[in-house]
Design a protein around this motif. Sequence first.
Motif, PDB file in Angstrom:
ATOM      1  N   ALA A  99       0.846  -1.201   0.000  1.00  0.00           N
ATOM      2  CA  ALA A  99       0.000   0.000   0.000  1.00  0.00           C
ATOM      3  C   ALA A  99       0.875   1.242   0.000  1.00  0.00           C
ATOM      4  CB  ALA A  99      -0.919   0.004   1.217  1.00  0.00           C
ATOM      5  N   ILE A 100       0.537   2.205  -0.857  1.00  0.00           N
ATOM      6  CA  ILE A 100       1.209   3.503  -0.872  1.00  0.00           C
ATOM      7  C   ILE A 100       0.327   4.458  -0.065  1.00  0.00           C
ATOM      8  CG2 ILE A 100       2.296   5.266  -2.284  1.00  0.00           C
ATOM      9  CD1 ILE A 100       3.375   2.425  -2.750  1.00  0.00           C
ATOM     10  N   LEU A 101       0.852   4.932   1.049  1.00  0.00           N
ATOM     11  CA  LEU A 101       0.022   5.645   2.021  1.00  0.00           C
ATOM     12  C   LEU A 101      -0.132   7.130   1.720  1.00  0.00           C
ATOM     13  CD1 LEU A 101       1.156   4.128   5.456  1.00  0.00           C
ATOM     14  CD2 LEU A 101      -0.677   3.366   3.922  1.00  0.00           C
ATOM     15  N   GLU A 146      -1.698  -0.912  -4.194  1.00  0.00           N
ATOM     16  CA  GLU A 146      -2.804   0.042  -4.219  1.00  0.00           C
ATOM     17  C   GLU A 146      -2.394   1.331  -3.522  1.00  0.00           C
ATOM     18  OE1 GLU A 146      -6.390  -1.653  -2.619  1.00  0.00           O
ATOM     19  OE2 GLU A 146      -6.281  -3.445  -3.885  1.00  0.00           O
ATOM     20  N   GLY A 147      -3.056   2.414  -3.920  1.00  0.00           N
ATOM     21  CA  GLY A 147      -2.837   3.705  -3.322  1.00  0.00           C
ATOM     22  C   GLY A 147      -3.472   4.798  -4.173  1.00  0.00           C
ATOM     23  N   PRO A 148      -3.791   5.924  -3.555  1.00  0.00           N
ATOM     24  CA  PRO A 148      -3.513   6.208  -2.149  1.00  0.00           C
ATOM     25  C   PRO A 148      -4.455   5.454  -1.202  1.00  0.00           C
ATOM     26  CG  PRO A 148      -4.758   8.008  -3.141  1.00  0.00           C
ATOM     27  CD  PRO A 148      -4.420   7.070  -4.247  1.00  0.00           C
ATOM     28  N   LEU A 149      -3.890   5.021  -0.073  1.00  0.00           N
ATOM     29  CA  LEU A 149      -4.665   4.432   1.009  1.00  0.00           C
ATOM     30  C   LEU A 149      -4.236   5.070   2.321  1.00  0.00           C
ATOM     31  CD1 LEU A 149      -4.689   0.562   0.306  1.00  0.00           C
ATOM     32  CD2 LEU A 149      -6.665   2.097   0.241  1.00  0.00           C
ATOM     33  N   ALA A 150      -5.207   5.373   3.170  1.00  0.00           N
ATOM     34  CA  ALA A 150      -4.883   5.774   4.533  1.00  0.00           C
ATOM     35  C   ALA A 150      -4.471   4.526   5.312  1.00  0.00           C
ATOM     36  CB  ALA A 150      -6.083   6.449   5.193  1.00  0.00           C
TER      37      ALA A 150
END
Length: 296
Positions: free
Chosen positions: A174-176, A209-213
Motif C-alpha cells: 500500500a502507498i500511504l 494500491e494507493g492512495p490508502l490511509a
Amino acid sequence: MQFKDMINKGKNISATIAVCKSNDEGVIKAVVKAVKNTNANFILFDEQPQDELIRSFNLTHDEFNRIKIIQTEDEAHTISECVKSVDDGQADLIMKGLVATSTLLKEVLKDKYNLKTESRMSHIALFNVPEYHKMLAISDVAMNISPNKEQKIVITRNLVACLQKIGIDSPKVAILSAIESVNPKMQSSVDANEIVSYFRKEMPKLEIEGPLAFDAAINKRASIIKNIDSNISGNVDGVVVPQIESGNILYKSLIYLSKADVASVIFGAKIPIILTSRSDSSRDKFHSICSALMLI
C-alpha cells in the motif's frame, strides 16, 4: 509471513558481520545474543578498547573465538576499516553501532569501494505488531527525508525486493496518504496514484494500491465502512509512507504504544546494512541482525 519465521530462518544463515563503532553495551548485548543463537560471526571495529566489556558476558571459549576485535586509531579509521572489511570479502554485511548514519553511508558510497548499485538506498522496518496477523514492513522511516515520486518508486521497488528475498513471493503493498482519493492539494495522494500506475505497467502481477490511509491499508472493516474497493485492505505486507516525519512517528508509535518488535535494515547497496535507532532495545538489534542475514 510471521515475524518469528523470518527470525528463525535468519538464525540458520552463516555470515560474518562487521560492526562499526561497536563499543556500546546495547550493541554488544545484541552481538552476544547473536553469537549464542545464530551462525553469525562478528568483527567489531572501534577506537576504544572492547575486550573488557565483551568478557563481562558469559561467553564460552568457542563463542568468544567467533568475535574478532579490531581497535582502530580514531572514528574515521573505524568507519573506513569497517567498510573496507566488507569490500575485500572479510565480512558479508555491516551493522551500525554508535556512529552517525549519514557518516557511515557516505563511506559505503565512496567510489573506492565496490558496494553501491544503481539503486537508491532506503530504510525498511519489519514489524511484529501484536494487533496485526502477520509481519508488517514500513518504508522509509529513517533515511529518505522528503522523497519525490521517482524516489518513492525506488523505495517501493526496494521494499518489494526485500520482502521477496525474505520469502514473501507476492507481497501486497500500500502507498500511504491521509485519504483514498487523489487531491491535488495533497501531494502524497497524487504521488501514490502515479506510483501505483507505474507499477501496474512495469510489474503487472504486483498487488499494489494507493492512495490508502493507514487504517484502510491494515483493517478491512475500515475500508468497508469507507466504501473503498480494495483487494489488499487488511492483508498488506508492506506500506510506503509519504515522508520521513510520518514514517518516524508511525515507527515509534508501534514500538512504544503497541509494544511491537522491529528489525531494521538499509536496502539498495550490494550488501544489507543493519541500521537501528540508538534507543532500540538489544532485542530489536538482535532481530535486525537476523533479518539482515536473510538478505545477503
